[in-house]
Design a protein around this motif. Structure first.
Motif, PDB file in Angstrom:
ATOM      1  N   MET A 194       0.841  -1.204   0.000  1.00 34.20           N
ATOM      2  CA  MET A 194       0.000   0.000   0.000  1.00 34.20           C
ATOM      3  C   MET A 194       0.882   1.262   0.000  1.00 34.20           C
ATOM      4  SD  MET A 194      -3.298   0.809   2.326  1.00 34.20           S
ATOM      5  CE  MET A 194      -2.552   0.279   3.851  1.00 34.20           C
ATOM      6  N   LYS A 195       0.346   2.320  -0.622  1.00 34.62           N
ATOM      7  CA  LYS A 195       1.090   3.579  -0.660  1.00 34.62           C
ATOM      8  C   LYS A 195       0.433   4.605   0.271  1.00 34.62           C
ATOM      9  CE  LYS A 195       3.076   3.249  -5.292  1.00 34.62           C
ATOM     10  NZ  LYS A 195       2.948   1.825  -5.541  1.00 34.62           N
ATOM     11  N   ALA A 196       1.257   5.531   0.768  1.00 32.33           N
ATOM     12  CA  ALA A 196       0.722   6.643   1.553  1.00 32.33           C
ATOM     13  C   ALA A 196       0.780   7.899   0.702  1.00 32.33           C
ATOM     14  CB  ALA A 196       1.540   6.850   2.821  1.00 32.33           C
ATOM     15  N   VAL A 197      -0.246   8.725   0.789  1.00 33.29           N
ATOM     16  CA  VAL A 197      -0.244  10.029   0.114  1.00 33.29           C
ATOM     17  C   VAL A 197      -0.153  11.089   1.209  1.00 33.29           C
ATOM     18  CG1 VAL A 197      -1.538  11.599  -1.370  1.00 33.29           C
ATOM     19  CG2 VAL A 197      -1.661   9.119  -1.771  1.00 33.29           C
ATOM     20  N   ILE A 198       0.894  11.904   1.139  1.00 29.20           N
ATOM     21  CA  ILE A 198       1.127  12.905   2.193  1.00 29.20           C
ATOM     22  C   ILE A 198       1.047  14.299   1.562  1.00 29.20           C
ATOM     23  CG2 ILE A 198       2.728  13.670   3.990  1.00 29.20           C
ATOM     24  CD1 ILE A 198       3.928  10.858   4.028  1.00 29.20           C
ATOM     25  N   PRO A 199      -0.116  14.955   1.659  1.00 25.66           N
ATOM     26  CA  PRO A 199      -0.244  16.285   1.046  1.00 25.66           C
ATOM     27  C   PRO A 199       0.582  17.317   1.821  1.00 25.66           C
ATOM     28  CG  PRO A 199      -2.402  15.321   1.560  1.00 25.66           C
ATOM     29  CD  PRO A 199      -1.355  14.536   2.292  1.00 25.66           C
ATOM     30  N   ALA A 200       1.431  18.031   1.121  1.00 25.57           N
ATOM     31  CA  ALA A 200       2.302  19.017   1.767  1.00 25.57           C
ATOM     32  C   ALA A 200       2.542  20.198   0.827  1.00 25.57           C
ATOM     33  CB  ALA A 200       3.632  18.357   2.138  1.00 25.57           C
ATOM     34  N   ALA A 201       1.523  20.532   0.029  1.00 29.51           N
ATOM     35  CA  ALA A 201       1.709  21.579  -0.978  1.00 29.51           C
ATOM     36  C   ALA A 201       0.984  22.876  -0.615  1.00 29.51           C
ATOM     37  CB  ALA A 201       1.228  21.071  -2.335  1.00 29.51           C
ATOM     38  N   GLY A 202       0.481  22.950   0.618  1.00 30.72           N
ATOM     39  CA  GLY A 202      -0.244  24.161   1.038  1.00 30.72           C
ATOM     40  C   GLY A 202       0.700  25.335   1.246  1.00 30.72           C
ATOM     41  N   LEU A 203       0.130  26.486   1.517  1.00 27.38           N
ATOM     42  CA  LEU A 203       0.934  27.706   1.660  1.00 27.38           C
ATOM     43  C   LEU A 203       1.371  27.973   3.100  1.00 27.38           C
ATOM     44  CD1 LEU A 203      -1.149  29.998  -0.731  1.00 27.38           C
ATOM     45  CD2 LEU A 203       1.086  28.957  -1.184  1.00 27.38           C
ATOM     46  N   GLY A 204       0.770  27.293   4.055  1.00 27.38           N
ATOM     47  CA  GLY A 204       1.162  27.487   5.457  1.00 27.38           C
ATOM     48  C   GLY A 204       1.003  28.920   5.916  1.00 27.38           C
ATOM     49  N   THR A 205      -0.066  29.570   5.489  1.00 27.17           N
ATOM     50  CA  THR A 205      -0.197  31.008   5.760  1.00 27.17           C
ATOM     51  C   THR A 205      -0.294  31.325   7.248  1.00 27.17           C
ATOM     52  OG1 THR A 205      -2.554  30.782   5.329  1.00 27.17           O
ATOM     53  CG2 THR A 205      -1.231  31.650   3.551  1.00 27.17           C
ATOM     54  N   ARG A 206      -0.814  30.372   8.025  1.00 26.58           N
ATOM     55  CA  ARG A 206      -0.992  30.689   9.450  1.00 26.58           C
ATOM     56  C   ARG A 206       0.333  30.839  10.193  1.00 26.58           C
ATOM     57  NH1 ARG A 206      -5.375  26.161  10.529  1.00 26.58           N
ATOM     58  NH2 ARG A 206      -4.299  25.329   8.711  1.00 26.58           N
ATOM     59  N   PHE A 207       1.434  30.440   9.570  1.00 29.23           N
ATOM     60  CA  PHE A 207       2.747  30.566  10.224  1.00 29.23           C
ATOM     61  C   PHE A 207       3.576  31.725   9.680  1.00 29.23           C
ATOM     62  CE2 PHE A 207       1.928  26.164  11.347  1.00 29.23           C
ATOM     63  CZ  PHE A 207       2.517  26.037  12.590  1.00 29.23           C
ATOM     64  N   LEU A 208       3.037  32.483   8.737  1.00 32.57           N
ATOM     65  CA  LEU A 208       3.856  33.549   8.161  1.00 32.57           C
ATOM     66  C   LEU A 208       4.238  34.581   9.217  1.00 32.57           C
ATOM     67  CD1 LEU A 208       2.018  33.979   4.744  1.00 32.57           C
ATOM     68  CD2 LEU A 208       4.427  33.345   5.093  1.00 32.57           C
ATOM     69  N   PRO A 209       5.419  35.183   9.186  1.00 33.12           N
ATOM     70  CA  PRO A 209       6.428  35.079   8.120  1.00 33.12           C
ATOM     71  C   PRO A 209       7.336  33.841   8.214  1.00 33.12           C
ATOM     72  CG  PRO A 209       7.192  36.603   9.786  1.00 33.12           C
ATOM     73  CD  PRO A 209       5.822  36.166  10.222  1.00 33.12           C
TER      74      PRO A 209
ATOM     75  N   VAL B  96      10.560  28.594   4.660  1.00 40.62           N
ATOM     76  CA  VAL B  96      10.611  27.220   5.195  1.00 40.62           C
ATOM     77  C   VAL B  96       9.220  26.611   5.121  1.00 40.62           C
ATOM     78  CG1 VAL B  96      11.135  25.824   7.239  1.00 40.62           C
ATOM     79  CG2 VAL B  96      12.372  27.958   6.835  1.00 40.62           C
ATOM     80  N   PRO B  97       9.050  25.475   4.417  1.00 38.00           N
ATOM     81  CA  PRO B  97       7.724  24.856   4.389  1.00 38.00           C
ATOM     82  C   PRO B  97       7.242  24.497   5.785  1.00 38.00           C
ATOM     83  CG  PRO B  97       9.225  23.778   2.841  1.00 38.00           C
ATOM     84  CD  PRO B  97      10.057  24.733   3.654  1.00 38.00           C
ATOM     85  N   LYS B  98       5.935  24.690   6.043  1.00 41.21           N
ATOM     86  CA  LYS B  98       5.448  24.396   7.398  1.00 41.21           C
ATOM     87  C   LYS B  98       5.663  22.931   7.766  1.00 41.21           C
ATOM     88  CE  LYS B  98       0.535  23.374   7.458  1.00 41.21           C
ATOM     89  NZ  LYS B  98      -0.806  23.786   7.774  1.00 41.21           N
TER      90      LYS B  98
ATOM     91  N   ASP C 142      -1.903  17.744  16.303  1.00 48.46           N
ATOM     92  CA  ASP C 142      -2.055  18.660  15.179  1.00 48.46           C
ATOM     93  C   ASP C 142      -0.975  19.728  15.359  1.00 48.46           C
ATOM     94  OD1 ASP C 142      -2.718  20.667  13.476  1.00 48.46           O
ATOM     95  OD2 ASP C 142      -4.711  21.026  14.283  1.00 48.46           O
ATOM     96  N   THR C 143      -0.110  19.905  14.369  1.00 49.58           N
ATOM     97  CA  THR C 143       0.952  20.916  14.501  1.00 49.58           C
ATOM     98  C   THR C 143       0.735  22.059  13.519  1.00 49.58           C
ATOM     99  OG1 THR C 143       2.454  19.971  12.839  1.00 49.58           O
ATOM    100  CG2 THR C 143       2.553  19.019  15.031  1.00 49.58           C
ATOM    101  N   GLY C 144      -0.504  22.230  13.034  1.00 43.86           N
ATOM    102  CA  GLY C 144      -0.774  23.135  11.925  1.00 43.86           C
ATOM    103  C   GLY C 144      -0.950  24.609  12.255  1.00 43.86           C
ATOM    104  N   THR C 145      -0.892  24.977  13.528  1.00 45.40           N
ATOM    105  CA  THR C 145      -0.933  26.404  13.875  1.00 45.40           C
ATOM    106  C   THR C 145       0.214  26.680  14.844  1.00 45.40           C
ATOM    107  OG1 THR C 145      -2.281  26.163  15.864  1.00 45.40           O
ATOM    108  CG2 THR C 145      -3.473  26.404  13.772  1.00 45.40           C
ATOM    109  N   MET C 146       0.559  27.950  14.988  1.00 46.23           N
ATOM    110  CA  MET C 146       1.664  28.301  15.883  1.00 46.23           C
ATOM    111  C   MET C 146       1.424  27.740  17.295  1.00 46.23           C
ATOM    112  SD  MET C 146       4.506  29.873  15.722  1.00 46.23           S
ATOM    113  CE  MET C 146       5.579  29.790  17.134  1.00 46.23           C
ATOM    114  N   ASP C 147       0.185  27.879  17.802  1.00 41.85           N
ATOM    115  CA  ASP C 147      -0.118  27.408  19.158  1.00 41.85           C
ATOM    116  C   ASP C 147       0.018  25.890  19.281  1.00 41.85           C
ATOM    117  OD1 ASP C 147      -0.615  29.880  20.177  1.00 41.85           O
ATOM    118  OD2 ASP C 147      -2.790  29.791  19.893  1.00 41.85           O
ATOM    119  N   THR C 148      -0.546  25.159  18.299  1.00 41.90           N
ATOM    120  CA  THR C 148      -0.515  23.697  18.429  1.00 41.90           C
ATOM    121  C   THR C 148       0.900  23.162  18.162  1.00 41.90           C
ATOM    122  OG1 THR C 148      -1.237  23.367  16.129  1.00 41.90           O
ATOM    123  CG2 THR C 148      -2.961  23.388  17.822  1.00 41.90           C
ATOM    124  N   TRP C 149       1.649  23.841  17.295  1.00 40.58           N
ATOM    125  CA  TRP C 149       3.037  23.420  17.033  1.00 40.58           C
ATOM    126  C   TRP C 149       3.892  23.582  18.298  1.00 40.58           C
ATOM    127  CZ3 TRP C 149       7.400  26.694  16.970  1.00 40.58           C
ATOM    128  CH2 TRP C 149       8.581  26.066  16.561  1.00 40.58           C
TER     129      TRP C 149
END
Ligand code: UTP
Length: 283
Positions: free
Chosen positions: A1-16, A21-23, A250-257
């Motif tokens: 089986m293969k895994a698909v790992i989407p990582a092409a977003g803009l990560g805007t919530r972590f700017l600048p 650096v990709p989120k 979930d590490t997708g926001t500054m607080d959760t990261w």
């Protein structure tokens, strides 16, 4: 089986921070978040991780490319542990697919369709990590117990967070899984069928790729994975695998990261004393 790992977003919530650096490359202790995700995929029996990336996020590709010069330099100066770590990251079975425009999570997953073909696959969000690697393994077992059906990881969330997630409803089974019958993206609390939120891991049948191919953009003008899953409920069984709050992060926001790093540092004897000392000194 293969895994698909989407990582092409803009990560805007972590700017600048995420301008260059990709989120998905942000550190969780000593490894970038996405490396935990690739390692979790392999622990679940996946033979290849397909990272869906953008052409200007080449740091992700570099992380998983062998670097013989760095390894021999490190061995030459006696830093074998670091040499092993660099060798390990470069040897992981990762391939890259590209999403040229950030048209949504569903679109990103579909960018890997030619690689997954007619087989089931696991979608693993690159900004959700599971340090003990247990969740995807459990999802594979639940799918096997239900004739290869799709399985989604679920986390019970507090009432005031329900409107931030995709929420499912259905019947609880004796084996502790849920037979999912409804799914709503970001519902108001009064419209939510339960407090079980979709949590970044999906083991899906190839039918989902077919459904994604025919989807029109939904909320926010994006092609949503949840819309394909809602359509899937009309033709196939879907089960939910319930996870504990301390298993996945979930590490997708500054607080959760930040919270994830502190929590994992406190669980790790290499860093625990440092964190406790800093907290003590700043009380
Ligand atoms: P997120 O919504 O958390 O990521 O998507 P984002 O869009 O980068 O974040 P913000 O809102 O701008 O801060 C979850 C995962 O799906 C990927 C992201 O890279 C992230 O790892 N994703 C999202 C894609 O690959 N393509 C998309 O079009 C959207």
């Amino acid at each position: 089986m293969k895994a698909v790992i989407p990582a092409a977003g803009l990560g805007t919530r972590f700017l600048p921070l995420t301008k260059a650096v990709p989120k998905e490359m942000l550190p969780i202790l000593d490894k970038p978040a996405i490396q935990y995700v690739v390692e979790e995929a392999l622990a679940a029996g996946v033979d290849e991780a397909i990272i869906v990336s953008r052409r200007d996020k080449d740091a992700i590709e570099q992380q998983f490319t062998p670097d013989d010069d760095l390894v021999s330099y490190l061995r030459g100066v006696g830093k074998d542990d670091f040499a092993d770590a660099v060798e390990h990251a470069g040897s992981l079975p990762v391939t890259i697919a590209y999403q040229d425009e950030p048209l949504g999570l569903g679109h990103a997953v579909h960018c890997a369709a030619s690689a997954t073909g007619d087989d089931p696959f696991i979608v693993m969000l690159a900004d959700v990590i599971v340090p003990d690697n247990a969740i995807s393994q459990r999802m594979v077992q639940v799918s096997e117990a239900h004739d290869g059906a799709s399985v989604i990881a679920l986390l019970e969330v507090p009432e005031d967070e329900v409107s931030r997630f995709g929420i499912v409803g259905g019947d609880m089974l004796d084996d502790g899984t849920m037979h999912i019958t409804t799914m709503v993206e970001k519902p108001a609390l009064e419209d939510a069928p339960s407090r079980y939120a979709i949590f970044g891991r999906y083991l899906l049948t190839p039918k989902v790729m077919e459904l994604l191919a025919g989807l029109k953009p939904g909320a926010g003008g994006e092609i949503q994975l949840t819309d394909a899953l809602v359509a899937l409920l009309d033709s196939e069984e879907v089960y939910g695998c319930i996870i504990d709050a301390d298993e996945g992060f979930d590490t997708g926001t500054m607080d959760t990261w930040l919270a994830t790093n502190i929590t994992l540092a406190l669980r790790d004897e290499r860093y625990r004393d440092t964190v406790n000392d800093v907290i003590e000194r700043n009380r």
